[in-house]
Design an enzyme around this catalytic site. Structure first.
Site, mmCIF file in Angstrom:
data_model
loop_
_atom_site.group_PDB
_atom_site.id
_atom_site.type_symbol
_atom_site.label_atom_id
_atom_site.label_comp_id
_atom_site.label_asym_id
_atom_site.label_seq_id
_atom_site.Cartn_x
_atom_site.Cartn_y
_atom_site.Cartn_z
ATOM 1 N N ALA A 125 -2.952 52.572 66.769
ATOM 2 C CA ALA A 125 -1.707 53.303 66.997
ATOM 3 C C ALA A 125 -0.613 52.243 67.003
ATOM 4 O O ALA A 125 -0.806 51.148 67.536
ATOM 5 C CB ALA A 125 -1.766 54.020 68.330
ATOM 6 N N TYR A 136 -4.499 41.123 74.912
ATOM 7 C CA TYR A 136 -3.758 41.039 76.186
ATOM 8 C C TYR A 136 -4.619 41.352 77.404
ATOM 9 O O TYR A 136 -4.268 40.999 78.516
ATOM 10 C CB TYR A 136 -2.518 41.950 76.167
ATOM 11 C CG TYR A 136 -2.787 43.444 76.101
ATOM 12 C CD1 TYR A 136 -3.287 44.154 77.187
ATOM 13 C CD2 TYR A 136 -2.522 44.159 74.944
ATOM 14 C CE1 TYR A 136 -3.529 45.512 77.123
ATOM 15 C CE2 TYR A 136 -2.750 45.518 74.867
ATOM 16 C CZ TYR A 136 -3.254 46.189 75.962
ATOM 17 O OH TYR A 136 -3.495 47.523 75.890
ATOM 18 N N GLU A 137 -5.787 42.004 77.196
ATOM 19 C CA GLU A 137 -6.621 42.356 78.352
ATOM 20 C C GLU A 137 -7.276 41.130 78.967
ATOM 21 O O GLU A 137 -7.512 41.096 80.169
ATOM 22 C CB GLU A 137 -7.706 43.360 77.941
ATOM 23 C CG GLU A 137 -7.144 44.725 77.564
ATOM 24 C CD GLU A 137 -8.246 45.669 77.092
ATOM 25 O OE1 GLU A 137 -9.127 45.986 77.897
ATOM 26 O OE2 GLU A 137 -8.210 46.078 75.917
ATOM 27 N N SER A 156 -6.188 53.421 69.601
ATOM 28 C CA SER A 156 -5.754 54.219 70.763
ATOM 29 C C SER A 156 -5.620 55.695 70.423
ATOM 30 O O SER A 156 -4.872 56.063 69.521
ATOM 31 C CB SER A 156 -4.372 53.763 71.232
ATOM 32 O OG SER A 156 -4.452 52.582 71.942
ATOM 33 N N HIS A 183 -8.275 44.588 73.619
ATOM 34 C CA HIS A 183 -7.060 43.945 73.102
ATOM 35 C C HIS A 183 -6.970 42.515 73.629
ATOM 36 O O HIS A 183 -7.428 42.233 74.733
ATOM 37 C CB HIS A 183 -5.804 44.692 73.567
ATOM 38 C CG HIS A 183 -5.810 46.135 73.178
ATOM 39 N ND1 HIS A 183 -6.543 47.070 73.861
ATOM 40 C CD2 HIS A 183 -5.186 46.783 72.179
ATOM 41 C CE1 HIS A 183 -6.360 48.247 73.287
ATOM 42 N NE2 HIS A 183 -5.549 48.106 72.268
ATOM 43 N N HIS A 188 -9.464 54.219 75.270
ATOM 44 C CA HIS A 188 -10.460 53.369 74.606
ATOM 45 C C HIS A 188 -11.787 53.518 75.323
ATOM 46 O O HIS A 188 -12.004 52.927 76.375
ATOM 47 C CB HIS A 188 -10.017 51.900 74.617
ATOM 48 C CG HIS A 188 -8.903 51.642 73.668
ATOM 49 N ND1 HIS A 188 -9.112 51.139 72.408
ATOM 50 C CD2 HIS A 188 -7.576 51.862 73.774
ATOM 51 C CE1 HIS A 188 -7.950 51.043 71.788
ATOM 52 N NE2 HIS A 188 -6.999 51.471 72.593
ATOM 53 N N MET A 216 -0.460 46.080 69.147
ATOM 54 C CA MET A 216 -1.018 45.000 69.981
ATOM 55 C C MET A 216 -2.470 44.703 69.625
ATOM 56 O O MET A 216 -3.248 44.258 70.475
ATOM 57 C CB MET A 216 -0.913 45.400 71.451
ATOM 58 C CG MET A 216 0.504 45.735 71.879
ATOM 59 S SD MET A 216 0.545 46.284 73.576
ATOM 60 C CE MET A 216 2.170 47.065 73.632
ATOM 61 N N SER A 217 -2.849 44.969 68.395
ATOM 62 C CA SER A 217 -4.265 44.765 68.036
ATOM 63 C C SER A 217 -4.382 44.420 66.558
ATOM 64 O O SER A 217 -3.415 44.040 65.917
ATOM 65 C CB SER A 217 -5.048 46.051 68.312
ATOM 66 O OG SER A 217 -4.667 47.062 67.405
ATOM 67 N N HIS A 228 2.821 55.044 77.366
ATOM 68 C CA HIS A 228 1.461 55.049 76.807
ATOM 69 C C HIS A 228 0.992 56.494 76.615
ATOM 70 O O HIS A 228 0.258 56.806 75.674
ATOM 71 C CB HIS A 228 0.498 54.274 77.706
ATOM 72 C CG HIS A 228 -0.880 54.117 77.106
ATOM 73 N ND1 HIS A 228 -1.102 53.442 75.922
ATOM 74 C CD2 HIS A 228 -2.099 54.576 77.500
ATOM 75 C CE1 HIS A 228 -2.405 53.483 75.623
ATOM 76 N NE2 HIS A 228 -3.022 54.170 76.569
ATOM 77 N N ASN A 235 4.759 56.534 67.844
ATOM 78 C CA ASN A 235 6.100 56.593 68.460
ATOM 79 C C ASN A 235 6.999 55.720 67.606
ATOM 80 O O ASN A 235 6.505 54.942 66.790
ATOM 81 C CB ASN A 235 6.041 56.022 69.895
ATOM 82 C CG ASN A 235 5.497 54.598 69.891
ATOM 83 O OD1 ASN A 235 4.276 54.384 69.855
ATOM 84 N ND2 ASN A 235 6.388 53.627 69.902
HETATM 85 N N1 HPA Z 1 4.761 48.804 70.365
HETATM 86 C C1 HPA Z 1 3.639 48.066 70.453
HETATM 87 N N2 HPA Z 1 2.431 48.598 70.397
HETATM 88 C C2 HPA Z 1 2.317 49.928 70.224
HETATM 89 C C3 HPA Z 1 3.451 50.754 70.135
HETATM 90 C C4 HPA Z 1 4.738 50.147 70.202
HETATM 91 O O1 HPA Z 1 5.792 50.810 70.128
HETATM 92 N N3 HPA Z 1 2.988 52.020 69.974
HETATM 93 C C5 HPA Z 1 1.628 51.951 69.960
HETATM 94 N N4 HPA Z 1 1.217 50.685 70.115
#
Ligand code: HPA
Length: 272
Positions: free
Chosen positions: A120, A92-93, A32, A90, A63, A211-212, A247, A235
């Site tokens: 990320a 989840y998609e 990301s 991902h 993406h 998430m990947s 996001h 973050n």
């Molecule tokens: N949590 C889950 N997935 C993420 C995060 C997060 O804080 N930041 C970037 N992808």
């Protein structure tokens, strides 16, 4: 080495052969907001995921869904031929493992033997700050692996390749890029974690969450690829800092860190 081509990717591979793409030996998956690295590739052939029959496109902002065949160079040195994925799908998609792992399966079908994977991630380790780069030293998941991920019955004992990881560390030293280290935990998403979940993951030993990456790594290892990976801490996990997570923050931090990220990855690719 002849690699069998999974049924769902046959048409995509035929289309790539029809377009005479060069044969890559190294794949790079850009996470990301990290897609800017693609600018480093000289004389690349870019193909949109949508133009490859049967190959999945990502629906997530940040993406792009492009494949780039080419190499990076610094005047005197050149990298091996690369297949760069600008964006990924991902789990989840679609909740479909085949689509989630199409990148590495396509790469393997084209002869790729080494994978650099990036993402990320939210920081859990309190010594991290947003914008940090983290070498993944191990991964964990709270989801059971699916049959695609455990194809070949190979266990994921050693996920990351020692030599590739060493190249990343040496590149970080050479480029004077600070590189933290830690364990990445995969959660399905798409919602971010609660503060309680972040505390739980910290207790379990995770340094970052995203998430990947884990489905792709499981598949890549089952296919015998050598792997190394870097997370951008975009973050801090929910509840660690007072600000609310979005996001937009994830992609903004990634964009701000993209120069350091690019130096590190380019320097590593030039060593291969
Ligand atoms: N949590 C889950 N997935 C993420 C995060 C997060 O804080 N930041 C970037 N992808």
């Amino acid at each position: 080495m002849t690699v069998s081509i999974d049924h769902d990717l046959r048409e995509a591979v035929s289309e790539l052969r029809r377009r005479n793409v060069p044969s890559p030996s190294v794949a790079l998956i850009l996470g990301s907001g990290l897609g800017d690295f693609a600018k480093e590739i000289s004389n690349g052939i870019t193909i949109s995921a949508e133009d490859l029959p049967g190959y999945p496109s990502s629906t997530v902002q940040g993406h792009a869904g492009r494949l780039i065949f080419g190499s990076v160079s610094d005047g005197s040195r050149s990298s091996p031929l690369l297949l760069v994925f600008q964006g990924r799908v991902h789990f989840y998609e679609t909740a479909d493992v085949d689509r989630t792992t199409a990148t590495v399966r396509l790469a393997a079908a084209l002869g790729v033997t080494r994978l650099l994977i990036t993402n990320a991630a939210g920081g859990i380790n309190r010594s991290f700050v947003p914008g940090d780069l983290m070498l993944m030293t191990d991964v964990m998941s709270l989801l059971p692996p699916s049959s695609r991920m455990i194809a070949g019955k190979q266990k994921l004992l050693e996920v990351f390749d020692r030599d590739l990881t060493m190249h990343l560390k040496e590149s970080a030293r050479e480029e004077e890029v600070a590189l933290k280290e830690g364990t990445y935990c995969w959660l399905k998403g798409p919602s971010y974690e609660t503060a309680a979940e972040i505390r739980m993951l910290g207790i379990l030993g995770a340094d970052a969450v995203g998430m990947s990456t884990v489905p792709e790594l499981q598949t890549a290892r089952a296919l015998g690829m050598r792997c190394a990976g870097v997370s951008l801490i975009s973050n801090m996990g929910t509840g660690i800092l007072p600000s609310k997570l979005s996001h937009a923050e994830v992609t903004d931090t990634a964009n701000r860190s993209s120069e350091r990220f690019s130096h590190l990855i380019k320097s590593c690719l030039l060593r291969l």
